[in-house]
Design a protein around this motif. Structure first.
Motif, PDB file in Angstrom:
ATOM      1  N   VAL A  42       3.098   5.828 -13.529  1.00  0.00           N
ATOM      2  CA  VAL A  42       2.364   4.115 -13.946  1.00  0.00           C
ATOM      3  C   VAL A  42       3.148   2.689 -13.948  1.00  0.00           C
ATOM      4  N   SER A 100       2.096   0.061 -11.448  1.00  0.00           N
ATOM      5  CA  SER A 100       1.392  -0.261 -10.744  1.00  0.00           C
ATOM      6  C   SER A 100       0.830  -1.312 -12.151  1.00  0.00           C
ATOM      7  N   TRP A 128      -0.862  -4.528 -11.215  1.00  0.00           N
ATOM      8  CA  TRP A 128      -1.140  -4.350  -9.135  1.00  0.00           C
ATOM      9  C   TRP A 128      -3.376  -4.256 -10.257  1.00  0.00           C
ATOM     10  N   ILE A 129      -3.136  -3.703 -10.893  1.00  0.00           N
ATOM     11  CA  ILE A 129      -3.682  -3.011 -11.895  1.00  0.00           C
ATOM     12  C   ILE A 129      -4.546  -4.568 -12.328  1.00  0.00           C
ATOM     13  N   GLY A 174       6.300   5.856  -7.966  1.00  0.00           N
ATOM     14  CA  GLY A 174       5.446   5.007  -8.388  1.00  0.00           C
ATOM     15  C   GLY A 174       5.343   4.420  -8.112  1.00  0.00           C
ATOM     16  N   ASN A 196       2.365   3.525  -4.696  1.00  0.00           N
ATOM     17  CA  ASN A 196       1.690   1.976  -5.079  1.00  0.00           C
ATOM     18  C   ASN A 196       2.126   0.942  -3.934  1.00  0.00           C
ATOM     19  N   HIS A 197       3.386   0.704  -3.479  1.00  0.00           N
ATOM     20  CA  HIS A 197       3.640   0.194  -2.365  1.00  0.00           C
ATOM     21  C   HIS A 197       2.763   0.513  -1.293  1.00  0.00           C
ATOM     22  N   TRP A 253      -2.877   2.132  -6.372  1.00  0.00           N
ATOM     23  CA  TRP A 253      -2.241   1.799  -7.044  1.00  0.00           C
ATOM     24  C   TRP A 253      -2.885   3.123  -7.955  1.00  0.00           C
ATOM     25  N   VAL A 271      -1.058   6.662  -7.244  1.00  0.00           N
ATOM     26  CA  VAL A 271      -1.015   7.020  -8.384  1.00  0.00           C
ATOM     27  C   VAL A 271      -1.489   7.939  -9.371  1.00  0.00           C
TER      28      VAL A 271
END
Length: 398
Positions: free
Chosen positions: A26, A29, A32-33, A152, A156-157, A161, A164
């Motif tokens: 996580v 990410s 981005w979250i 992760g 994510n990329h 996210w 994940v």
């Protein structure tokens, strides 16, 4: 020597990986979250602290339950709770409060894995095989946090996210199914205590026992060093030395290989010199690592050498200390593992936050911490091995 059965160890490694991946996957990410849900950095960090808030204290519940009702039902139930939390997170990912609630519930369930991995090792192995099994579990626990952010970050990329959390859900569900069909109960009915309440009350008794405090304390000190070094190294290597983030990602693998080296070295020489000697050697290597960080020039090579030695000493100390800790508590391995694990997280959090707030930021600061830790480690080994339980445990493992 008794024949080594690999099945319990492989299952324990899978179980341990759940807790580590639940955090490491996580981390990449989080920015981005925050961007997608319009959160501040402090708010999105709650997805980490919320998970740990459920993970840490819940261990104290799973330990006694597993000692009375068995490892298998408690583990499977705990993983179902973790899956429920991930379902909440995935299905309500667009609402931060639900996402946070899902992470907390996931942590509540994942607290079972740390306790029951150690307890099943104590149930399944005796004497030298116990240390061998604990060493491999420690190596997996060291490598997983290194690999997890890489995986992760890639997920994510390419997929975002939310993927994940879906990956975590699928991974834990797959392990749950594997355990349903392959994990047989490791705790014999004849050795089970009768009362969960009495086991919970025994937490207070354990905190007064010299054997528990000595060998659990070795784990607490070593884990604190891991947390402190992981917190400091990105700043030292990227800000002070001037590495880029991709360069640091390469150098950050070095302590993982240090842990592996320590574990393999422990496997090789412990049967010859004994568990007690390994526990005495580990603080001396910490002492050497401290001197390297204090005296050597501030360069990537020297700082990484100090970090490598630190991790190598941890790789030697962790399995030996855990094995010595659990040997006298055959019918209470879950309870003992729970209290040791919960105190390990609390102590590492308190010690690392206190030291970081005090302003340590230089390699030589970490070196001084290592010198103090080495002295405390030697004292704990001396106190623990002089106790009657410590002598019996050392004799059983040699």
């Amino acid at each position: 020597m008794e024949r080594f059965n690999w099945k319990p160890l492989l299952l324990a490694c899978l179980i341990v990986s759940i807790g580590q991946l639940s955090l490491g996957l996580v981390f990449p990410s989080l920015p981005w979250i925050a961007q997608d849900l319009q959160l501040s950095a402090d708010q999105v960090q709650l997805l980490v602290s919320g998970y740990l808030l459920g993970f840490g204290p819940s261990q104290l519940i799973y330990g006694p339950l597993s000692d009375v009702f068995g490892r298998r039902p408690v583990l499977l139930f705990g993983l179902l709770i973790a899956l429920l939390g991930l379902v909440l997170a995935v299905t309500h990912a667009d609402t931060f409060s639900w996402l946070l609630a899902g992470r907390f519930v996931q942590g509540l369930g994942a607290g079972s894995v740390a306790v029951l991995a150690r307890a099943t090792m104590r149930d399944s192995y005796q004497n030298q095989n116990l240390v061998k099994a604990m060493t491999w579990v420690a190596i997996v626990a060291a490598f997983t946090p290194i690999v997890a952010p890489v995986i992760g970050g890639m997920v994510n990329h390419y997929w975002g996210w939310l993927a994940v959390f879906i990956l975590l859900l699928v991974y834990i569900a797959a392990i749950w199914l594997v355990l349903v069909f392959t994990f047989t109960e490791t705790l014999s009915h004849s050795s089970r205590p009768q009362s969960v309440g009495k086991l919970v009350f025994s937490y207070f008794t354990l905190l007064r026992e010299r054997h528990f405090l000595s060998f659990a304390g070795i784990g607490w000190i070593n884990f604190s060093l891991v947390v402190i070094s992981i917190s400091l190294m990105p700043f030292i290597m990227q800000v002070q030395i001037g590495m880029s983030s991709d360069q640091y990602a390469f150098w950050a693998m070095i302590p993982a290989f240090g842990m592996l080296t320590g574990g393999l070295l422990c496997q090789r020489i412990r049967p010859v010199v004994g568990t007690q000697k390994i526990l005495q050697l580990a603080p001396l290597i910490h002492l050497l690592a401290g001197l390297v960080l204090m005296i050597a020039p501030v360069s990537a090579g020297w700082v990484s050498a100090g970090h490598f030695l630190l991790a190598m000493a941890n790789g030697m100390a962790f399995p030996c200390a855990q094995s010595m800790l659990l040997v006298p508590y055959g019918n209470r391995a879950g309870t003992v593992s729970a209290l040791s694990g919960a105190c390990q997280m609390v102590s590492a959090s308190l010690i690392s936050s206190m030291l970081l707030k005090s302003g340590i930021s230089q390699p030589w600061h970490l070196g001084v911490v290592l010198l103090v830790a080495a002295f405390i480690g030697l004292m704990l080994v001396a106190v623990g091995t002089k106790s009657e339980s410590g002598k019996q445990a050392a004799a059983a493992l040699n």
